[in-house]
Design a protein around this motif. Structure first.
Motif, PDB file in Angstrom:
ATOM      1  N   UNK A 128      32.335   4.009  53.592  1.00  0.00           N
ATOM      2  CA  UNK A 128      32.044   2.846  52.754  1.00  0.00           C
ATOM      3  C   UNK A 128      33.295   2.392  52.001  1.00  0.00           C
ATOM      4  N   UNK A 129      34.119   3.351  51.535  1.00  0.00           N
ATOM      5  CA  UNK A 129      35.371   3.001  50.849  1.00  0.00           C
ATOM      6  C   UNK A 129      36.287   2.213  51.777  1.00  0.00           C
ATOM      7  N   UNK A 130      36.372   2.672  53.041  1.00  0.00           N
ATOM      8  CA  UNK A 130      37.221   1.980  54.012  1.00  0.00           C
ATOM      9  C   UNK A 130      36.717   0.557  54.252  1.00  0.00           C
ATOM     10  N   UNK A 131      35.389   0.400  54.332  1.00  0.00           N
ATOM     11  CA  UNK A 131      34.818  -0.933  54.527  1.00  0.00           C
ATOM     12  C   UNK A 131      35.088  -1.819  53.308  1.00  0.00           C
ATOM     13  N   UNK A 132      34.946  -1.267  52.119  1.00  0.00           N
ATOM     14  CA  UNK A 132      35.235  -2.019  50.890  1.00  0.00           C
ATOM     15  C   UNK A 132      36.700  -2.439  50.879  1.00  0.00           C
ATOM     16  N   UNK A 133      37.581  -1.530  51.276  1.00  0.00           N
ATOM     17  CA  UNK A 133      39.005  -1.850  51.300  1.00  0.00           C
ATOM     18  C   UNK A 133      39.297  -2.979  52.275  1.00  0.00           C
ATOM     19  N   UNK A 134      38.637  -2.969  53.448  1.00  0.00           N
ATOM     20  CA  UNK A 134      38.817  -4.059  54.424  1.00  0.00           C
ATOM     21  C   UNK A 134      38.385  -5.392  53.808  1.00  0.00           C
ATOM     22  N   UNK A 135      37.263  -5.379  53.092  1.00  0.00           N
ATOM     23  CA  UNK A 135      36.768  -6.611  52.458  1.00  0.00           C
ATOM     24  C   UNK A 135      37.768  -7.101  51.411  1.00  0.00           C
ATOM     25  N   UNK A 136      38.276  -6.164  50.604  1.00  0.00           N
ATOM     26  CA  UNK A 136      39.252  -6.531  49.566  1.00  0.00           C
ATOM     27  C   UNK A 136      40.543  -7.070  50.171  1.00  0.00           C
ATOM     28  N   UNK A 137      40.877  -6.587  51.374  1.00  0.00           N
ATOM     29  CA  UNK A 137      42.089  -7.043  52.054  1.00  0.00           C
ATOM     30  C   UNK A 137      41.870  -8.347  52.814  1.00  0.00           C
ATOM     31  N   UNK A 138      40.678  -8.926  52.673  1.00  0.00           N
ATOM     32  CA  UNK A 138      40.402 -10.213  53.304  1.00  0.00           C
ATOM     33  C   UNK A 138      39.672 -10.130  54.615  1.00  0.00           C
TER      34      UNK A 138
END
Length: 131
Positions: free
Chosen positions: A117-127
């Motif tokens: 989930x952290x990795x998915x959140x990071x992808x979202x934050x990175x656009x």
């Protein structure tokens, strides 16, 4: 001059009502019998009569819509899942985090989010897009 109509805040569902809403969001419009069958595996203690009564109460509260055109009434959520979740999160942010969305996110990230989930959140934050 047009005046903006104020809409009352949607009623806050109880934990049992949220269970039934989750089923209806997953399965779509359903009869009380269908909801009871979907719930039976996880909640064998909840009788068909209890499910029907809860659905009737939820309809009276405005949480559900009811199609009465057939003998067995068909229930559906009055609002989409994301709309209710947004409302509940907004209330939580105000009550528990002094209105700070950042504080809520930081609290959630401390032990409540898996690595995936952290990795998915990071992808979202990175656009990136939500999967």
């Amino acid at each position: 001059m047009l005046q903006r109509m104020s809409h009352p805040a949607p009623p806050k569902p109880t934990p049992s009502e949220l269970e039934l809403l989750r089923i209806l969001w997953q399965t779509g419009p359903s009869t009380a019998k269908q909801v009871h069958e979907a719930l039976a595996t996880d909640r064998p203690d909840m009788t068909a009569a209890t499910v029907l009564r809860l659905l009737q109460l939820m309809h009276a509260k405005g949480l559900l819509l009811r199609d009465e055109s057939q003998r067995a009434h068909v229930y559906s959520p009055a609002q989409p899942q994301d709309a209710l979740q947004t409302s509940l999160v907004s209330e939580l942010i105000v009550k528990a985090f002094s209105g700070s969305g950042k504080a809520l996110v930081l609290a959630a990230l401390r032990g409540h989010v898996s690595k995936k989930e952290r990795e998915e959140i990071q992808r979202i934050l990175n656009g990136g897009k939500e999967s």
